[in-house]
Scaffold this motif. Structure first.
Motif, short mmCIF file in Angstrom:
data_model
loop_
_atom_site.label_atom_id
_atom_site.label_comp_id
_atom_site.label_asym_id
_atom_site.label_seq_id
_atom_site.Cartn_x
_atom_site.Cartn_y
_atom_site.Cartn_z
N SER A 26 0.82 -1.21 0.00
CA SER A 26 0.00 0.00 0.00
C SER A 26 0.86 1.26 0.00
O SER A 26 0.57 2.23 -0.71
N CYS A 27 1.93 1.25 0.81
CA CYS A 27 2.83 2.40 0.86
C CYS A 27 3.53 2.61 -0.49
O CYS A 27 3.70 3.75 -0.94
N THR A 28 3.93 1.51 -1.10
CA THR A 28 4.59 1.61 -2.41
C THR A 28 3.63 2.19 -3.45
O THR A 28 4.00 3.09 -4.23
N ALA A 29 2.40 1.68 -3.46
CA ALA A 29 1.40 2.19 -4.41
C ALA A 29 1.12 3.66 -4.15
O ALA A 29 1.01 4.46 -5.11
N ALA A 30 1.01 4.04 -2.88
CA ALA A 30 0.73 5.44 -2.54
C ALA A 30 1.87 6.35 -2.99
O ALA A 30 1.63 7.46 -3.50
N TYR A 31 3.10 5.89 -2.83
CA TYR A 31 4.24 6.69 -3.24
C TYR A 31 4.23 6.95 -4.75
O TYR A 31 4.41 8.09 -5.21
N PHE A 32 4.01 5.89 -5.54
CA PHE A 32 4.02 6.05 -6.99
C PHE A 32 2.82 6.87 -7.48
O PHE A 32 2.95 7.64 -8.44
N VAL A 33 1.67 6.73 -6.82
CA VAL A 33 0.52 7.56 -7.18
C VAL A 33 0.84 9.03 -6.91
O VAL A 33 0.55 9.91 -7.74
N ARG A 34 1.46 9.30 -5.78
CA ARG A 34 1.83 10.68 -5.45
C ARG A 34 2.90 11.21 -6.42
O ARG A 34 2.82 12.35 -6.90
N ALA A 35 3.88 10.36 -6.74
CA ALA A 35 5.01 10.82 -7.55
C ALA A 35 4.62 11.04 -9.01
O ALA A 35 5.11 11.99 -9.64
#
Length: 296
Positions: A26-35
């Motif tokens: 979830s954290c990885t997905a959130a990071y790439f969505v934000r980036a």
């Protein structure tokens, strides 16, 4: 029941590794969505994870307090059973005149009651209590769904026979009968804890809030921490998850695990005490801790 003061990190990770993998994903997905999707459009306000973190703290605090209350109540119930069992045997041995066979049979039957109750609370097929019952008792108990309640009924009948044969006076009869009533009360309270399901909405909402918090926290912190926000998001989430999981492990205090009430140890202790009071030769060994870490 845990015996050590410090819980090994490996034990915590064994209990949380599945949730940890979900949080990392979830954290990885959130990071790439934000980036790659929202970085150049708007910033996530920090008030969102702040409010969620506060809500989670309240939920986890409530859940863990209620879970510990259930565990502590169960421990008090079985602590009372220890004291009442010793008093029950002592009264029978010292106050019943000229009927040692009935005294021995009733004390053995009480040990069977404890083992039958323990097996029922743990949902286990544990028929160790059979060796303390006569063939006649076993035939009668087989007619009942609740073996430990049937054993108490037989105990009351034998107590009545002692009274009619003048083996005990009226005062002693009342005193011993009150102990049988206390055994019934402890049995009922234990069954109430076992059969009362902890509200699933609290645990479900706590899990949802933790997941939302981890995602929003990663979105916010990634604005300044970059890819390190994946690790930071998991780390903060791990604190909440491990606290919640370890607290909720007390919800079912009679389960056969390291966090449960040590029913094996308690019943064996009572068994040893009562057999020694009867001056019997075959005394079982006390239950020993597993890896010097916990006892069941």
């Amino acid at each position: 029941m845990l015996l050590i003061q410090n819980i090994r990190l490996s034990r915590i990770l064994r209990n949380t590794w599945q949730v940890d993998l979900i949080m990392i994903a979830s954290c990885t997905a959130a990071y790439f969505v934000r980036a790659y999707l929202i970085a150049h459009h708007f910033e996530i306000p920090t008030i969102i994870p702040t409010v969620l973190g506060t809500a989670i703290a309240f939920f986890i605090g409530f859940n863990n307090n209620q879970a510990y209350d259930r565990w502590w109540e169960a421990r008090k119930i079985w602590g009372a059973l220890v004291n009442d069992s010793r008093s029950f045997a002592r009264n029978l041995i010292n106050y019943v005149d000229q009927d040692d066979e009935t005294v021995k049979r009733m004390i053995h039957r009480h040990i069977a009651f404890l083992y039958a109750l323990k097996a029922n609370l743990r949902g286990a097929v544990d028929e160790i209590y059979i060796k303390y019952l006569s063939e006649e008792d076993l035939r009668e108990i087989e007619k009942h769904n609740n073996a430990h309640n049937a054993i108490l009924n037989i105990q009351s009948r034998d107590l009545q026979k002692l009274s009619k044969s003048n083996a005990i006076d009226g005062f002693r009869f009342i005193e011993i009968n009150e102990m049988l009533t206390r055994f019934s009360d402890s049995m009922g309270m234990s069954e109430r804890i076992k059969n009362t399901i902890f509200p699933t909405t609290y645990t479900y909402l706590t899990k949802v809030f933790i997941w939302l918090f981890v995602v929003t926290f990663t979105l916010v912190i990634s604005q300044s921490a970059g890819i390190a926000s994946i690790f930071l998001g998991w780390l903060i989430g791990f604190v909440f998850v491990s606290t919640q999981i370890n607290g909720m492990s007390l919800v079912n205090p009679f389960e056969n695990n390291s966090a449960g009430v040590p029913l094996n140890q308690i019943t064996r202790t009572i068994e040893i005490n009562l057999l020694q009071m009867l001056e019997e030769d075959e005394i079982p060994e006390p239950i020993k801790p597993i890896n010097e870490e916990y006892i069941l």
